[in-house]
Design an enzyme around this catalytic site. Structure first.
Site, PDB file in Angstrom:
ATOM      1  N   THR A 149     -12.010-150.368  20.457  1.00 35.39           N
ATOM      2  CA  THR A 149     -11.944-151.831  20.896  1.00 35.39           C
ATOM      3  C   THR A 149     -11.166-152.429  19.000  1.00 35.39           C
ATOM      4  O   THR A 149     -11.152-151.457  18.379  1.00 35.39           O
ATOM      5  CB  THR A 149     -12.913-151.867  20.274  1.00 35.39           C
ATOM      6  OG1 THR A 149     -13.807-151.342  19.426  1.00 35.39           O
ATOM      7  CG2 THR A 149     -14.211-151.375  21.667  1.00 35.39           C
ATOM      8  N   ASP A 150     -10.676-153.775  18.891  1.00 34.07           N
ATOM      9  CA  ASP A 150     -10.488-154.798  18.292  1.00 34.07           C
ATOM     10  C   ASP A 150     -11.146-154.796  17.823  1.00 34.07           C
ATOM     11  O   ASP A 150     -12.499-154.364  17.375  1.00 34.07           O
ATOM     12  CB  ASP A 150      -9.144-156.018  18.909  1.00 34.07           C
ATOM     13  CG  ASP A 150      -8.913-156.123  20.227  1.00 34.07           C
ATOM     14  OD1 ASP A 150      -8.332-154.720  19.791  1.00 34.07           O
ATOM     15  OD2 ASP A 150      -8.702-156.652  20.742  1.00 34.07           O
ATOM     16  N   ARG A 151     -10.893-155.238  16.120  1.00 30.93           N
ATOM     17  CA  ARG A 151     -11.865-155.570  14.905  1.00 30.93           C
ATOM     18  C   ARG A 151     -12.959-156.508  15.648  1.00 30.93           C
ATOM     19  O   ARG A 151     -12.488-157.479  16.403  1.00 30.93           O
ATOM     20  CB  ARG A 151     -11.107-155.680  13.664  1.00 30.93           C
ATOM     21  CG  ARG A 151     -11.826-156.678  12.442  1.00 30.93           C
ATOM     22  CD  ARG A 151     -11.379-156.576  11.581  1.00 30.93           C
ATOM     23  NE  ARG A 151     -11.794-157.498  10.269  1.00 30.93           N
ATOM     24  CZ  ARG A 151     -11.383-157.344   9.564  1.00 30.93           C
ATOM     25  NH1 ARG A 151      -9.829-157.673   9.104  1.00 30.93           N
ATOM     26  NH2 ARG A 151     -12.015-157.820   8.184  1.00 30.93           N
ATOM     27  N   VAL A 153     -15.669-156.035  17.652  1.00 27.54           N
ATOM     28  CA  VAL A 153     -15.761-155.471  18.915  1.00 27.54           C
ATOM     29  C   VAL A 153     -17.038-154.914  18.595  1.00 27.54           C
ATOM     30  O   VAL A 153     -17.000-154.166  18.645  1.00 27.54           O
ATOM     31  CB  VAL A 153     -14.681-155.330  19.918  1.00 27.54           C
ATOM     32  CG1 VAL A 153     -15.215-155.364  21.100  1.00 27.54           C
ATOM     33  CG2 VAL A 153     -13.475-156.654  19.821  1.00 27.54           C
TER      34      VAL A 153
END
Length: 294
Positions: A72-74, A76
């Site tokens: 997951t991205d930052r 999320v």
């Protein structure tokens, strides 16, 4: 004198799947990144702290066959992430006359494992279950689809009708169109992404090196989120009868839904792909980009 025989191992490595969820606002994504807080960093520390990996294997994810279903991205969050690994589980005491098997020679208490991990995790990361799986299981390789949900304020979707539609002059903005109309139109733009396409324009190019930009999007849907609950009425004042007839004062209006959820299901996603897809769809939805841009 001969060297003493090594003490018999009291644990054995067995493959498990860990189901967890987390709030991602405090983390730079799920996967370990140098010098920044990540969810995986805390999860690995909890596994080590609970003694579920041996000292010899504690410094190598490869040695414990660690695999994550997705990254997951930052910022999320996740409600259903899966990690697979080989845990050190306590061996059962031998029983006379019984033959040991790979599955039956260790103690497996899922509730105790969940509790041991959660005791060592911050409150915004929670393990829900630990499940025994076959030795060849990989949370990454055997994940068929990933499901992401992206939240968009309703206000970002509302469009104004042209004055000409209301008898006004051409080019002037009129009243806002119905929420349902805006949501349906936005969903129509997003559905252009369904199927197999190259998403090389929907990621950070520096992250694309060595990765195939072709991705399969199984489905995209947009739905209104339920409105927040109405505030509870204030308790009656002391000495006031709760059987008193209504005063005739109008009830406060029910709160309206102010968020839509964009649900995307695909085989996998590139870095920042979803947020760039949604942002581009919004630009087309409001007429700032032509539909042919896709």
């Amino acid at each position: 004198a001969p060297a003493p025989a090594p003490a018999p191992r009291r644990t054995a490595k067995r493959k498990v799947a860990v189901l967890l969820g987390f709030l991602g606002s405090a983390y730079h994504g799920f996967q370990i990144n140098p010098d920044v807080p990540t969810v995986e960093l805390h999860l690995i520390a909890a596994v080590r702290g609970a003694g579920l990996v041996s000292d010899a294997n504690a410094d190598s994810l490869q040695k414990i066959n660690w695999h994550r279903a997705s990254r997951t991205d930052r910022g999320v969050s996740a409600v259903g992430q899966v990690v697979s690994l080989k845990m050190e589980l306590p061996k059962k005491a031998p029983v006379a006359g019984a033959s040991a098997t790979a599955d039956g020679d260790v103690e497996f208490d899922a509730e105790a494992l969940v509790a041991a991990l959660n005791e060592r995790l911050p409150a915004d990361i929670r393990v829900f279950d630990v499940i025994r799986v076959v030795s060849g299981f990989s949370a990454h390789a055997l994940c068929r689809f990933r499901r992401y949900r992206y939240m968009v304020p309703v206000a970002a979707l509302r469009r104004r009708r042209a004055r000409a539609e209301e008898g006004g002059e051409e080019g002037e903005d009129g009243a806002l169109e119905a929420v349902e109309t805006s949501v349906a139109a936005f969903e129509g733009v997003l559905k252009t992404f369904e199927g197999t396409h190259s998403f090389h324009h929907f990621t950070v190019m520096s992250k694309l090196t060595g990765h195939d930009p072709m991705r399969f999007i199984r489905s995209i849907s947009v739905e209104m989120m339920p409105p927040p609950p109405s505030p509870s009425p204030a308790p009656p004042a002391a000495g006031t009868s709760t059987d008193a007839p209504p005063t005739g004062a109008p009830l406060p209006p029910a709160p309206a839904a102010d968020t839509v959820a964009v649900t995307l299901v695909g085989s996998s996603f590139l870095f920042h792909q979803i947020r760039k897809m949604v942002g581009t769809a919004l630009q087309i939805h409001h007429g700032h980009l032509p539909a042919a841009a896709l």
